[in-house]
Enzyme design. Structure first.
Site, PDB file in Angstrom:
ATOM      1  N   VAL A  11     -29.709  -1.396  48.752  1.00  0.00           N
ATOM      2  CA  VAL A  11     -28.444  -2.249  48.055  1.00  0.00           C
ATOM      3  C   VAL A  11     -27.866  -3.211  47.617  1.00  0.00           C
ATOM      4  O   VAL A  11     -27.323  -3.092  46.501  1.00  0.00           O
ATOM      5  CB  VAL A  11     -27.240  -0.929  48.253  1.00  0.00           C
ATOM      6  N   ALA A  30     -13.010  -7.950  35.845  1.00  0.00           N
ATOM      7  CA  ALA A  30     -12.516  -8.287  36.660  1.00  0.00           C
ATOM      8  C   ALA A  30     -11.319 -10.311  36.444  1.00  0.00           C
ATOM      9  O   ALA A  30     -11.185 -10.259  38.045  1.00  0.00           O
ATOM     10  CB  ALA A  30     -13.153  -9.080  37.782  1.00  0.00           C
ATOM     11  N   GLU A 123     -16.120   2.007  49.005  1.00  0.00           N
ATOM     12  CA  GLU A 123     -16.327   2.756  47.856  1.00  0.00           C
ATOM     13  C   GLU A 123     -17.407   3.181  48.744  1.00  0.00           C
ATOM     14  O   GLU A 123     -17.395   4.447  48.642  1.00  0.00           O
ATOM     15  CB  GLU A 123     -15.621   2.157  46.693  1.00  0.00           C
ATOM     16  N   VAL A 126     -19.452   5.876  51.191  1.00  0.00           N
ATOM     17  CA  VAL A 126     -19.490   7.494  51.020  1.00  0.00           C
ATOM     18  C   VAL A 126     -19.971   7.730  49.938  1.00  0.00           C
ATOM     19  O   VAL A 126     -18.899   7.632  48.600  1.00  0.00           O
ATOM     20  CB  VAL A 126     -17.423   8.453  51.082  1.00  0.00           C
ATOM     21  N   GLY A 181     -38.695   9.336  48.540  1.00  0.00           N
ATOM     22  CA  GLY A 181     -37.525   8.079  48.909  1.00  0.00           C
ATOM     23  C   GLY A 181     -36.385   8.681  49.658  1.00  0.00           C
ATOM     24  O   GLY A 181     -35.785   7.656  50.064  1.00  0.00           O
ATOM     25  N   GLU A 184     -35.854   9.507  55.092  1.00  0.00           N
ATOM     26  CA  GLU A 184     -36.300   8.107  56.199  1.00  0.00           C
ATOM     27  C   GLU A 184     -37.840   8.458  56.812  1.00  0.00           C
ATOM     28  O   GLU A 184     -37.628   9.667  57.262  1.00  0.00           O
ATOM     29  CB  GLU A 184     -35.408   7.582  56.768  1.00  0.00           C
ATOM     30  N   ASP A 195     -25.674  11.728  59.202  1.00  0.00           N
ATOM     31  CA  ASP A 195     -24.713  10.604  58.136  1.00  0.00           C
ATOM     32  C   ASP A 195     -23.621  11.483  57.085  1.00  0.00           C
ATOM     33  O   ASP A 195     -22.292  11.041  56.823  1.00  0.00           O
ATOM     34  CB  ASP A 195     -25.876  10.402  57.175  1.00  0.00           C
ATOM     35  N   LYS A 199     -19.062  10.736  57.302  1.00  0.00           N
ATOM     36  CA  LYS A 199     -18.851  10.505  55.986  1.00  0.00           C
ATOM     37  C   LYS A 199     -17.907  11.377  55.998  1.00  0.00           C
ATOM     38  O   LYS A 199     -16.274  11.234  54.878  1.00  0.00           O
ATOM     39  CB  LYS A 199     -19.788  10.505  54.667  1.00  0.00           C
ATOM     40  N   GLY A 297     -28.771   5.920  45.777  1.00  0.00           N
ATOM     41  CA  GLY A 297     -29.661   5.196  45.402  1.00  0.00           C
ATOM     42  C   GLY A 297     -28.550   3.881  44.910  1.00  0.00           C
ATOM     43  O   GLY A 297     -28.044   3.844  45.006  1.00  0.00           O
TER      44      GLY A 297
END
Ligand code: HSE
Length: 409
Positions: A11, A30, A123, A126, A181, A184, A195, A199, A297
């Site tokens: 990430v 922004a 953000e 979740v 992928g 895990e 998981d 969330k 992802g």
């Protein structure tokens, strides 16, 4: 605005890439350029465009007043928690994708953010790229959230989709999820529902304004789901989905649970397949809202992280606190008191006699059929009642051994 990224894994790399590759979008949307000044990581990234920005010491970030916002994409609770808290104490905004951190430590991090006029945003924690956190905190804030239910884990949805659509066993489907992928090497957190549990707690904390901890909610995964269960579900037009679900109860408490459900085949959520996620939220003014998209992802998750960073730039001079109140004892109702109908599959020595007994004991059930079922297999759906009452009746049946119990949504 200059930012630092702590943890440049999947990430984190996505965050640096988006920020580096879209300078005009960053500036226009922004209101100022966004620049990754530091990457904190144990790796060196020698020979990559990141090399000159890599640092090993958190103090460089903490002591650089140019860094206004810090992205945490390390994962795990420590050292992520200590690093994030220190950044907030220095008045730096923190943006994280780390659901374990938010589910376990949000209260302390909210306090540190408030005391130091910094933002703590998550953000991406979740459902990856799906904008559910800001939607619940902000866009739906004029609503009492009466309930939400979602497919919050892509790996398990991928496995269940393979089992249902391609008649693959759990183990075969898990192997493919690992090859692709999604899952895990140790798939426990996904397949055991942990998981999705984290969330669900984050969403319940936003919806009901009090910190809900993962330990408080009943959590079941999908390891025990079989092709027999999928066939019985299909025989009545249901699909099996792992859902995280919460409702505000009439007694003021919250019901919150993560477990597989039989979901009606014509519902929107039953059409969410593969690694996709979806969350259905019901508010007292808006009615039903359905959010759908990629729940995991690199790019999808990084898109949510960078969106938060840009929000920090936009809101610089305004109030910018996300917040929920501290934990309340006994706010979560015992899951055995939730009202559900149950699908039950099991075995009996004499199925036809046992079915008579089952019907009498439960006061009527709907018996299910599937092709090639062994003679001693029985599957049925009970009426709706408190789960404890249904389980008590089940435990009294001496001529029937249950193998699988799944709640009906
Ligand atoms: N492993 C998660 C999933 C993604 O499969 O949905 C990160 O939360």
């Amino acid at each position: 605005m200059k930012i630092a990224v702590m943890g440049c894994g999947i990430v984190g790399t996505g965050v640096v890439e988006i920020t580096d590759n879209k300078p005009d979008l960053m500036k226009n949307s922004a209101g100022e350029p966004i620049e990754v000044k530091y990457i904190l990581d144990i790796r060196d990234f020698t020979g990559t465009p990141y090399e000159s920005r890599v640092i090993k010491d958190i103090d460089i970030i903490l002591n650089d007043s140019e860094i206004e916002t810090v992205v945490e994409t390390m994962g795990g609770i420590e050292p992520a928690f200590t690093f994030c808290k220190k950044c907030l104490e220095k008045g730096k905004n923190v943006v994280t994708s780390n659901k374990a951190l938010v589910a376990a430590k949000a209260e302390e991090l909210f306090s540190a953010a408030r005391e130091n006029n910094a933002a703590f945003m998550f953000e991406a924690a979740v459902c990856g790229g799906i904008p559910v956190i800001r939607t619940m905190f902000s866009s739906l804030s004029a609503n009492n959230i009466t309930s939400f239910a979602g497919i919050l884990n892509g790996t398990t949805n991928f496995i269940l989709t393979k089992m249902i659509n391609e008649k693959m066993s759990f183990d075969q489907a898990l192997k493919i999820a690992q090859e692709k992928g999604y899952a895990e090497k140790d798939p426990t957190a996904d397949v055991e529902g942990l998981d999705a549990g984290r969330k669900t707690c984050i969403l319940a904390s936003i919806a009901y304004g009090t910190h809900v901890y993962p330990e408080e909610i009943h959590t079941e995964g999908i390891r025990k789901i079989t092709l027999e269960d999928a066939a019985y579900a299909a025989s009545k037009g249901y699909k099996i989905k792992l859902l995280g679900k919460a409702d505000k109860l009439k007694n003021g408490k919250i019901s919150a649970i993560v477990c597989p459900f039989f979901v009606e085949g014509n519902s929107l959520i039953s059409g969410v397949n593969g690694v996709y996620n979806a969350i259905s939220i019901t508010g007292d003014s808006i009615g039903d809202v359905l959010l759908y998209g990629q729940g995991a992802g690199r790019e999808a998750t990084a898109s949510a992280v960078v969106g938060d960073v840009m929000e920090c730039a936009r809101l610089k001079k305004n109030e910018k606190h996300y917040y929920w109140a501290e934990h309340q004892e006994d706010i979560i109702e015992d899951y055995e008191l939730y009202e559900n109908a149950l699908y039950i599959r099991g075995y009996a020595k004499n199925a036809s006699e046992s079915i008579i007994n089952i019907r009498e004991s439960f006061g009527g059930v709907e018996v299910l059929k599937r092709e090639d079922a062994p003679e001693n297999e029985i599957a049925f759906i009970t009426g709706k009642a408190k789960e404890k009452e249904l389980r008590d009746i089940l435990s009294e049946l001496t001529d029937f051994a249950p193998a699988s119990i799944i709640r009906i949504l």
